[in-house]
Scaffold this motif. Structure first.
Motif, PDB file in Angstrom:
ATOM      1  N   GLN A  13       0.835  -1.198   0.000  1.00  0.00           N
ATOM      2  CA  GLN A  13       0.000   0.000   0.000  1.00  0.00           C
ATOM      3  C   GLN A  13       0.869   1.247   0.000  1.00  0.00           C
ATOM      4  O   GLN A  13       1.880   1.325   0.684  1.00  0.00           O
ATOM      5  N   VAL A  14       0.464   2.239  -0.788  1.00  0.00           N
ATOM      6  CA  VAL A  14       1.165   3.519  -0.889  1.00  0.00           C
ATOM      7  C   VAL A  14       0.342   4.570  -0.152  1.00  0.00           C
ATOM      8  O   VAL A  14      -0.878   4.655  -0.326  1.00  0.00           O
ATOM      9  N   ASP A  15       0.996   5.351   0.687  1.00  0.00           N
ATOM     10  CA  ASP A  15       0.306   6.405   1.417  1.00  0.00           C
ATOM     11  C   ASP A  15       1.273   7.564   1.622  1.00  0.00           C
ATOM     12  O   ASP A  15       2.480   7.363   1.771  1.00  0.00           O
ATOM     13  N   SER A  16       0.729   8.775   1.642  1.00  0.00           N
ATOM     14  CA  SER A  16       1.576   9.964   1.697  1.00  0.00           C
ATOM     15  C   SER A  16       2.074  10.303   3.095  1.00  0.00           C
ATOM     16  O   SER A  16       2.982  11.118   3.243  1.00  0.00           O
ATOM     17  N   VAL A  17       1.491   9.708   4.140  1.00  0.00           N
ATOM     18  CA  VAL A  17       1.894  10.037   5.509  1.00  0.00           C
ATOM     19  C   VAL A  17       3.365   9.672   5.702  1.00  0.00           C
ATOM     20  O   VAL A  17       3.780   8.545   5.449  1.00  0.00           O
ATOM     21  N   ASN A  18       4.137  10.630   6.198  1.00  0.00           N
ATOM     22  CA  ASN A  18       5.578  10.420   6.332  1.00  0.00           C
ATOM     23  C   ASN A  18       6.071  10.798   7.728  1.00  0.00           C
ATOM     24  O   ASN A  18       7.186  11.268   7.900  1.00  0.00           O
ATOM     25  N   VAL A  19       5.224  10.596   8.732  1.00  0.00           N
ATOM     26  CA  VAL A  19       5.617  10.932  10.097  1.00  0.00           C
ATOM     27  C   VAL A  19       6.739  10.016  10.578  1.00  0.00           C
ATOM     28  O   VAL A  19       7.556  10.407  11.408  1.00  0.00           O
ATOM     29  N   LEU A  20       6.808   8.805  10.042  1.00  0.00           N
ATOM     30  CA  LEU A  20       7.873   7.865  10.385  1.00  0.00           C
ATOM     31  C   LEU A  20       8.633   7.460   9.124  1.00  0.00           C
ATOM     32  O   LEU A  20       9.816   7.748   8.982  1.00  0.00           O
ATOM     33  N   GLN A  21       7.961   6.786   8.218  1.00  0.00           N
ATOM     34  CA  GLN A  21       8.501   6.373   6.926  1.00  0.00           C
ATOM     35  C   GLN A  21       7.314   6.092   6.011  1.00  0.00           C
ATOM     36  O   GLN A  21       6.249   5.697   6.479  1.00  0.00           O
ATOM     37  N   ARG A  22       7.465   6.309   4.714  1.00  0.00           N
ATOM     38  CA  ARG A  22       6.373   6.060   3.786  1.00  0.00           C
ATOM     39  C   ARG A  22       5.867   4.622   3.932  1.00  0.00           C
ATOM     40  O   ARG A  22       6.635   3.687   4.161  1.00  0.00           O
ATOM     41  N   ALA A  23       4.548   4.470   3.751  1.00  0.00           N
ATOM     42  CA  ALA A  23       3.881   3.203   4.027  1.00  0.00           C
ATOM     43  C   ALA A  23       4.457   2.028   3.247  1.00  0.00           C
ATOM     44  O   ALA A  23       4.556   0.915   3.765  1.00  0.00           O
ATOM     45  N   HIS A  24       4.855   2.249   1.983  1.00  0.00           N
ATOM     46  CA  HIS A  24       5.294   1.127   1.160  1.00  0.00           C
ATOM     47  C   HIS A  24       6.684   0.620   1.540  1.00  0.00           C
ATOM     48  O   HIS A  24       7.055  -0.495   1.177  1.00  0.00           O
ATOM     49  N   TYR A  25       7.461   1.417   2.267  1.00  0.00           N
ATOM     50  CA  TYR A  25       8.778   0.954   2.700  1.00  0.00           C
ATOM     51  C   TYR A  25       8.711   0.082   3.951  1.00  0.00           C
ATOM     52  O   TYR A  25       9.562  -0.792   4.152  1.00  0.00           O
ATOM     53  N   MET A  26       7.735   0.333   4.817  1.00  0.00           N
ATOM     54  CA  MET A  26       7.738  -0.295   6.129  1.00  0.00           C
ATOM     55  C   MET A  26       7.508  -1.812   6.128  1.00  0.00           C
ATOM     56  O   MET A  26       8.199  -2.531   6.858  1.00  0.00           O
ATOM     57  N   PRO A  27       6.544  -2.356   5.344  1.00  0.00           N
ATOM     58  CA  PRO A  27       6.385  -3.816   5.372  1.00  0.00           C
ATOM     59  C   PRO A  27       7.643  -4.562   4.948  1.00  0.00           C
ATOM     60  O   PRO A  27       7.906  -5.682   5.421  1.00  0.00           O
ATOM     61  N   LEU A  28       8.440  -3.959   4.080  1.00  0.00           N
ATOM     62  CA  LEU A  28       9.703  -4.589   3.675  1.00  0.00           C
ATOM     63  C   LEU A  28      10.690  -4.602   4.832  1.00  0.00           C
ATOM     64  O   LEU A  28      11.363  -5.610   5.084  1.00  0.00           O
ATOM     65  N   PHE A  29      10.771  -3.491   5.575  1.00  0.00           N
ATOM     66  CA  PHE A  29      11.638  -3.465   6.754  1.00  0.00           C
ATOM     67  C   PHE A  29      11.180  -4.490   7.784  1.00  0.00           C
ATOM     68  O   PHE A  29      12.003  -5.173   8.404  1.00  0.00           O
ATOM     69  N   SER A  30       9.878  -4.631   7.971  1.00  0.00           N
ATOM     70  CA  SER A  30       9.345  -5.553   8.974  1.00  0.00           C
ATOM     71  C   SER A  30       9.733  -6.992   8.685  1.00  0.00           C
ATOM     72  O   SER A  30       9.837  -7.809   9.599  1.00  0.00           O
ATOM     73  N   ARG A  31       9.964  -7.311   7.411  1.00  0.00           N
ATOM     74  CA  ARG A  31      10.286  -8.678   7.027  1.00  0.00           C
ATOM     75  C   ARG A  31      11.755  -8.870   6.662  1.00  0.00           C
ATOM     76  O   ARG A  31      12.289  -9.972   6.779  1.00  0.00           O
ATOM     77  N   MET A  32      12.428  -7.817   6.195  1.00  0.00           N
ATOM     78  CA  MET A  32      13.803  -7.922   5.712  1.00  0.00           C
ATOM     79  C   MET A  32      14.818  -7.324   6.672  1.00  0.00           C
ATOM     80  O   MET A  32      16.015  -7.566   6.530  1.00  0.00           O
ATOM     81  N   GLY A  33      14.366  -6.506   7.618  1.00  0.00           N
ATOM     82  CA  GLY A  33      15.299  -5.752   8.441  1.00  0.00           C
ATOM     83  C   GLY A  33      15.815  -4.547   7.671  1.00  0.00           C
ATOM     84  O   GLY A  33      15.264  -4.148   6.642  1.00  0.00           O
ATOM     85  N   GLY A  34      16.887  -3.954   8.175  1.00  0.00           N
ATOM     86  CA  GLY A  34      17.441  -2.775   7.532  1.00  0.00           C
ATOM     87  C   GLY A  34      17.886  -3.071   6.115  1.00  0.00           C
ATOM     88  O   GLY A  34      18.743  -3.919   5.892  1.00  0.00           O
ATOM     89  N   TYR A  35      17.314  -2.385   5.146  1.00  0.00           N
ATOM     90  CA  TYR A  35      17.639  -2.631   3.739  1.00  0.00           C
ATOM     91  C   TYR A  35      17.829  -1.299   3.034  1.00  0.00           C
ATOM     92  O   TYR A  35      17.378  -0.242   3.508  1.00  0.00           O
ATOM     93  N   ASP A  36      18.469  -1.337   1.917  1.00  0.00           N
ATOM     94  CA  ASP A  36      18.683  -0.154   1.098  1.00  0.00           C
ATOM     95  C   ASP A  36      17.396   0.139   0.338  1.00  0.00           C
ATOM     96  O   ASP A  36      16.969  -0.654  -0.505  1.00  0.00           O
ATOM     97  N   THR A  37      16.744   1.272   0.638  1.00  0.00           N
ATOM     98  CA  THR A  37      15.478   1.589  -0.018  1.00  0.00           C
ATOM     99  C   THR A  37      15.624   1.778  -1.518  1.00  0.00           C
ATOM    100  O   THR A  37      14.622   1.788  -2.242  1.00  0.00           O
ATOM    101  N   ASP A  38      16.852   1.911  -1.992  1.00  0.00           N
ATOM    102  CA  ASP A  38      17.058   2.013  -3.438  1.00  0.00           C
ATOM    103  C   ASP A  38      16.625   0.729  -4.146  1.00  0.00           C
ATOM    104  O   ASP A  38      16.334   0.755  -5.345  1.00  0.00           O
ATOM    105  N   LEU A  39      16.578  -0.394  -3.412  1.00  0.00           N
ATOM    106  CA  LEU A  39      16.079  -1.635  -4.006  1.00  0.00           C
ATOM    107  C   LEU A  39      14.648  -1.455  -4.506  1.00  0.00           C
ATOM    108  O   LEU A  39      14.304  -1.885  -5.612  1.00  0.00           O
ATOM    109  N   LEU A  40      13.813  -0.812  -3.687  1.00  0.00           N
ATOM    110  CA  LEU A  40      12.433  -0.601  -4.096  1.00  0.00           C
ATOM    111  C   LEU A  40      12.347   0.399  -5.242  1.00  0.00           C
ATOM    112  O   LEU A  40      11.541   0.230  -6.170  1.00  0.00           O
ATOM    113  N   ARG A  41      13.188   1.418  -5.206  1.00  0.00           N
ATOM    114  CA  ARG A  41      13.201   2.381  -6.311  1.00  0.00           C
ATOM    115  C   ARG A  41      13.546   1.683  -7.616  1.00  0.00           C
ATOM    116  O   ARG A  41      12.893   1.889  -8.648  1.00  0.00           O
TER     117      ARG A  41
END
Length: 402
Positions: A43-71
């Motif tokens: 899911q994509v959402d504009s709220v950025n109080v912590l981190q954009r919504a689409h990045y967080m589920p990947l962190f929850s499952r992969m741990g610290g990762y380079d967000t450039d992978l998603l880009r």
């Protein structure tokens, strides 16, 4: 009919969502691909109080990762793996689902009234398509004709250009090529966004498209009721009910009963049924594991509501509250904010669930440190709100001093 305990169903759901996968020391594109096979959509959402919504589920499952992978996975053309569309809601979905969304795109064409068509005319749509064809990927701001923006709809401030672009996007005449650093959508022609091989695929009949969407929802859920499976891709009841019946007949879904629920559930034929899950993760409010709130409450005994749009003095737990998964249970929740200027992860409130084990604070402190490091934040500040705050503050200090 097979009967499953609530604990079994919970473990099946966690495994299906990737919480049983062995972590990679350094997440790679292969790690990302594996995780996306589990979640299905982001899911994509504009709220950025912590981190954009689409990045967080990947962190929850992969741990610290380079967000450039998603880009990298969501840009370019021939190597693109993901494209934005109205899949769950606004979401990244695998590019190969584009033909399966054609029936949805066509269903939007008669609904032009949703796009305030007193301002959106066929002439405006044609001119925008011609302009984008000529200049390439563009934002609404770049294409705007300068007309005053409407103030009539609370929460929106869209020009006629923006409304027309959104309509052209949902009907598939335009696709989202990417976003700017300000999170503005960049629209382009589908043939410049999606791989040629995807666009060349035959468009399935609606019934087969519905089957594929339910099939993928079932694989990502592991187990779920028909409304659960329907919600994953926001289908209509008649669409999902027919697809579920067809997949049951073919043996891809197995009807089961789950303890504590009167509704029939469906087990994906390929689902893993683990005896134990040892997970530890902070879950975004938009995480697929918990976005269907009734399912989260049944499986995890966890009542969860997002309170972003609730007035501050009426919030129960906080503005941006993340559930904390430990082992097989959701054991706590924390209201988080990234203060990027001060490089501080603010824990504005912390609450424990009744069944939280004694190690909850220490495990949560460790996960908060991983999150802070991933976000480039140096310190973790725990405020006094919530029954877990005092012991969590001590655990954070202990972890940071060791």
């Amino acid at each position: 009919m097979q009967e499953l305990s609530r604990a079994q169903a919970r473990r099946i759901a966690l495994a299906a969502q990737g919480f049983l996968d062995t972590p990679h020391a350094t997440p790679t594109m292969a790690t990302l691909a594996r995780t996306l096979r589990r979640t299905g959509v982001l899911q994509v959402d504009s709220v950025n109080v912590l981190q954009r919504a689409h990045y967080m589920p990947l962190f929850s499952r992969m741990g610290g990762y380079d967000t450039d992978l998603l880009r990298r996975a969501s840009t370019g053309r021939e190597r693109r793996r993901l494209v934005e569309y109205w899949a769950h809601v606004q979401a990244f979905m695998p590019v190969e689902l584009w033909p399966h969304m054609q029936h949805r795109m066509e269903s939007y064409r008669p609904q032009r009234g949703k796009w305030w068509t007193d301002a959106v005319t066929p002439e405006l749509e044609a001119s925008l398509l011609a302009e984008i064809a000529d200049r390439g990927a563009s934002t609404a701001r770049e294409l705007d004709d300068g007309l005053p923006r409407s103030k009539e709809n609370w929460g929106w401030n869209w020009s006629a250009t923006r409304k027309a672009l959104d309509f052209l996007y949902v009907v598939g005449d335009l696709a989202i090529a990417g976003r700017t650093s300000q999170f503005e959508v960049r629209y382009d022609l589908p043939e410049r966004v999606l791989p040629a091989a995807v666009l060349a695929r035959p468009v399935p009949e609606p019934a087969e498209a519905h089957r594929e969407l339910v099939r993928r929802a079932a694989a990502s859920h592991g187990i779920g009721t028909e409304p659960d499976l329907r919600d994953y891709f926001r289908m209509k009841p008649a669409e999902s009910q027919a697809a579920v019946a067809s997949l049951v007949e073919d043996g891809e879904l197995v009807p089961v009963r789950v303890e504590g629920s009167a509704r029939p559930a469906y087990l994906h034929a390929g689902a893993r049924v683990p005896r134990r899950v040892r997970a530890r993760a902070l879950l975004s409010p938009f995480d697929p594991l918990v976005w269907e709130r009734a399912r989260a409450e049944h499986l995890f005994g966890f009542r969860y509501r997002i309170e972003i749009y609730v007035p501050a003095d009426q919030r129960e737990f906080g503005y941006y509250v993340l559930p904390f998964l430990l082992g097989e249970r959701i054991v706590a929740r924390v209201d988080l904010k990234a203060d990027r200027g001060a490089r501080v992860l603010q824990v504005k409130a912390a609450y424990a669930e009744e069944h939280a084990p004694p190690e909850t604070a220490a495990e949560l402190a460790a996960e908060l440190r991983l999150l802070a490091d991933w976000l480039g934040l140096e310190e973790i500040h725990v405020a006094s709100r919530g029954d877990l705050s005092v012991v969590l503050r001590s655990a954070v200090r202990s972890a940071d001093s060791s």
